[in-house]
Motif scaffolding. Sequence first.
Motif, PDB file in Angstrom:
ATOM      1  N   MET A 104      30.676  27.474  32.948  1.00  0.00           N
ATOM      2  CA  MET A 104      31.416  28.441  33.743  1.00  0.00           C
ATOM      3  C   MET A 104      30.509  29.311  34.612  1.00  0.00           C
ATOM      4  O   MET A 104      30.815  29.571  35.786  1.00  0.00           O
ATOM      5  N   LYS A 105      29.394  29.773  34.074  1.00  0.00           N
ATOM      6  CA  LYS A 105      28.495  30.630  34.853  1.00  0.00           C
ATOM      7  C   LYS A 105      27.991  29.909  36.092  1.00  0.00           C
ATOM      8  O   LYS A 105      28.018  30.455  37.204  1.00  0.00           O
ATOM      9  N   GLN A 106      27.557  28.661  35.918  1.00  0.00           N
ATOM     10  CA  GLN A 106      27.063  27.862  37.040  1.00  0.00           C
ATOM     11  C   GLN A 106      28.163  27.606  38.058  1.00  0.00           C
ATOM     12  O   GLN A 106      27.953  27.715  39.274  1.00  0.00           O
ATOM     13  N   VAL A 107      29.355  27.275  37.572  1.00  0.00           N
ATOM     14  CA  VAL A 107      30.488  26.984  38.453  1.00  0.00           C
ATOM     15  C   VAL A 107      30.864  28.234  39.261  1.00  0.00           C
ATOM     16  O   VAL A 107      31.086  28.166  40.474  1.00  0.00           O
ATOM     17  N   TYR A 140      42.811  34.725  36.228  1.00  0.00           N
ATOM     18  CA  TYR A 140      41.759  35.369  37.029  1.00  0.00           C
ATOM     19  C   TYR A 140      42.065  35.057  38.491  1.00  0.00           C
ATOM     20  O   TYR A 140      42.077  33.888  38.900  1.00  0.00           O
ATOM     21  N   GLU A 141      42.327  36.084  39.287  1.00  0.00           N
ATOM     22  CA  GLU A 141      42.879  35.886  40.622  1.00  0.00           C
ATOM     23  C   GLU A 141      41.843  35.772  41.728  1.00  0.00           C
ATOM     24  O   GLU A 141      42.202  35.657  42.892  1.00  0.00           O
ATOM     25  N   SER A 142      40.568  35.806  41.394  1.00  0.00           N
ATOM     26  CA  SER A 142      39.523  35.630  42.407  1.00  0.00           C
ATOM     27  C   SER A 142      38.269  35.092  41.746  1.00  0.00           C
ATOM     28  O   SER A 142      38.121  35.164  40.515  1.00  0.00           O
ATOM     29  N   ALA A 143      37.359  34.572  42.555  1.00  0.00           N
ATOM     30  CA  ALA A 143      36.099  34.055  42.022  1.00  0.00           C
ATOM     31  C   ALA A 143      35.307  35.159  41.344  1.00  0.00           C
ATOM     32  O   ALA A 143      34.635  34.938  40.328  1.00  0.00           O
ATOM     33  N   GLU A 144      35.407  36.370  41.896  1.00  0.00           N
ATOM     34  CA  GLU A 144      34.676  37.499  41.321  1.00  0.00           C
ATOM     35  C   GLU A 144      35.168  37.837  39.913  1.00  0.00           C
ATOM     36  O   GLU A 144      34.391  38.303  39.070  1.00  0.00           O
ATOM     37  N   GLU A 145      36.448  37.606  39.646  1.00  0.00           N
ATOM     38  CA  GLU A 145      37.020  37.932  38.331  1.00  0.00           C
ATOM     39  C   GLU A 145      36.688  36.890  37.265  1.00  0.00           C
ATOM     40  O   GLU A 145      36.798  37.163  36.071  1.00  0.00           O
ATOM     41  N   ILE A 146      36.315  35.684  37.686  1.00  0.00           N
ATOM     42  CA  ILE A 146      36.048  34.608  36.732  1.00  0.00           C
ATOM     43  C   ILE A 146      34.876  35.005  35.836  1.00  0.00           C
ATOM     44  O   ILE A 146      33.812  35.382  36.319  1.00  0.00           O
ATOM     45  N   PRO A 147      35.042  34.937  34.510  1.00  0.00           N
ATOM     46  CA  PRO A 147      33.967  35.333  33.592  1.00  0.00           C
ATOM     47  C   PRO A 147      32.866  34.277  33.532  1.00  0.00           C
ATOM     48  O   PRO A 147      33.049  33.142  33.983  1.00  0.00           O
ATOM     49  N   ALA A 165      31.761  33.056  30.814  1.00  0.00           N
ATOM     50  CA  ALA A 165      32.064  32.191  29.679  1.00  0.00           C
ATOM     51  C   ALA A 165      33.578  32.142  29.487  1.00  0.00           C
ATOM     52  O   ALA A 165      34.257  33.158  29.637  1.00  0.00           O
ATOM     53  N   ALA A 166      34.086  30.959  29.184  1.00  0.00           N
ATOM     54  CA  ALA A 166      35.531  30.797  28.971  1.00  0.00           C
ATOM     55  C   ALA A 166      35.763  29.575  28.100  1.00  0.00           C
ATOM     56  O   ALA A 166      34.856  28.768  27.865  1.00  0.00           O
ATOM     57  N   GLY A 167      36.988  29.417  27.631  1.00  0.00           N
ATOM     58  CA  GLY A 167      37.323  28.317  26.736  1.00  0.00           C
ATOM     59  C   GLY A 167      37.423  26.973  27.440  1.00  0.00           C
ATOM     60  O   GLY A 167      37.412  26.877  28.668  1.00  0.00           O
ATOM     61  N   TYR A 168      37.547  25.930  26.620  1.00  0.00           N
ATOM     62  CA  TYR A 168      37.592  24.558  27.137  1.00  0.00           C
ATOM     63  C   TYR A 168      38.776  24.343  28.067  1.00  0.00           C
ATOM     64  O   TYR A 168      38.667  23.657  29.071  1.00  0.00           O
ATOM     65  N   TYR A 169      39.925  24.940  27.742  1.00  0.00           N
ATOM     66  CA  TYR A 169      41.132  24.738  28.551  1.00  0.00           C
ATOM     67  C   TYR A 169      41.181  25.735  29.706  1.00  0.00           C
ATOM     68  O   TYR A 169      42.098  26.552  29.821  1.00  0.00           O
ATOM     69  N   SER A 170      40.181  25.669  30.548  1.00  0.00           N
ATOM     70  CA  SER A 170      40.102  26.535  31.738  1.00  0.00           C
ATOM     71  C   SER A 170      40.114  25.650  32.979  1.00  0.00           C
ATOM     72  O   SER A 170      39.425  24.625  33.027  1.00  0.00           O
ATOM     73  N   LEU A 171      40.890  26.043  33.967  1.00  0.00           N
ATOM     74  CA  LEU A 171      41.010  25.250  35.177  1.00  0.00           C
ATOM     75  C   LEU A 171      40.941  26.158  36.395  1.00  0.00           C
ATOM     76  O   LEU A 171      41.577  27.211  36.426  1.00  0.00           O
ATOM     77  N   ILE A 172      40.134  25.738  37.387  1.00  0.00           N
ATOM     78  CA  ILE A 172      39.926  26.532  38.593  1.00  0.00           C
ATOM     79  C   ILE A 172      40.454  25.768  39.800  1.00  0.00           C
ATOM     80  O   ILE A 172      40.224  24.563  39.941  1.00  0.00           O
ATOM     81  N   ILE A 173      41.164  26.477  40.668  1.00  0.00           N
ATOM     82  CA  ILE A 173      41.616  25.915  41.942  1.00  0.00           C
ATOM     83  C   ILE A 173      40.843  26.622  43.044  1.00  0.00           C
ATOM     84  O   ILE A 173      40.856  27.854  43.151  1.00  0.00           O
ATOM     85  N   VAL A 174      40.142  25.840  43.866  1.00  0.00           N
ATOM     86  CA  VAL A 174      39.324  26.378  44.957  1.00  0.00           C
ATOM     87  C   VAL A 174      39.917  25.950  46.292  1.00  0.00           C
ATOM     88  O   VAL A 174      40.178  24.754  46.503  1.00  0.00           O
ATOM     89  N   LYS A 175      40.146  26.910  47.167  1.00  0.00           N
ATOM     90  CA  LYS A 175      40.679  26.614  48.496  1.00  0.00           C
ATOM     91  C   LYS A 175      39.765  27.194  49.577  1.00  0.00           C
ATOM     92  O   LYS A 175      39.114  28.224  49.358  1.00  0.00           O
ATOM     93  N   GLU A 176      39.743  26.548  50.721  1.00  0.00           N
ATOM     94  CA  GLU A 176      38.961  27.054  51.841  1.00  0.00           C
ATOM     95  C   GLU A 176      39.521  28.386  52.305  1.00  0.00           C
ATOM     96  O   GLU A 176      40.732  28.591  52.327  1.00  0.00           O
ATOM     97  N   SER A 177      38.673  29.309  52.623  1.00  0.00           N
ATOM     98  CA  SER A 177      39.124  30.627  53.096  1.00  0.00           C
ATOM     99  C   SER A 177      39.839  30.503  54.428  1.00  0.00           C
ATOM    100  O   SER A 177      39.453  29.701  55.291  1.00  0.00           O
ATOM    101  N   ASN A 178      40.894  31.276  54.589  1.00  0.00           N
ATOM    102  CA  ASN A 178      41.659  31.230  55.834  1.00  0.00           C
ATOM    103  C   ASN A 178      40.920  31.934  56.970  1.00  0.00           C
ATOM    104  O   ASN A 178      40.190  32.876  56.742  1.00  0.00           O
TER     105      ASN A 178
END
Length: 231
Positions: free
Chosen positions: A181-184, A209-216, A218-231
């Motif tokens: 998670m830290k690297q991601v 977690y509503e932004s990249a800045e909020e992402i911790p 460390a997190a559990g195995y069942y964590s999923l991130i959606i990344v979109k290009e900035s408008n």
Amino acid sequence: MSGKLFGLGVGPGDAELLTLKALRLIKESEVIAVPGNDTENSVAYQIAKSVYGGLDEKILLPVAMPMTKDAAVLEENHKKAADDVEVHLKQGRQVAFLTLGDPTVYSTYLYVHQRILERGYEVEIVSGITSFCAVAARLNMGLVERAEPLHVIPATYKAEELEGILKLPGTKVLMKTGKKMKQVRESILKSGQQAVMIENCGMESEKIYESAEEIPEAAGYYSLIIVKESN
């Protein structure tokens, strides 16, 4: 007459996302195969039991699926899993193998499926709600629109590789991000793109977690991130 193996997708966590077909087959099957050494601690088992009280009256078959990249250990466990399932198929029993999300997306069930199919038994995959579709719905957002491409990526790459992947056009879904998670998080922040994450989507322990800045870090195995290009 030999039995049949069903690979059942039970969804990502919310029991109400279990399909009617999966529920019917759970009720009809004599054997319920559950990933993990301890069936009662399996998330897939807990989802199924919450909607079907008769689950413990079935033959419960724990299937060990170790989290390792050691090819020899994986091969040994996949073969043993197929052997254990085959014992029941030979006796004419129907086996339902519970799988989180959808069995066709990064599922350990597929390794058993392929071996049972090669041995000449009848097998069938029953689709479930995928984790990334459930996450997008939970956040009231679309994954892709118009001609946007969608990239589904296991976040196990090295930092430099992941940074290259994040440059792909369209929406990026990063799965299995827990241990890295830290690297991601650092790679996403460096890319300047928008990101949202849900940990344990649909479960009581769900966190958003509503932004990249909020992402911790460390997190559990069942964590999923959606990344979109900035408008």
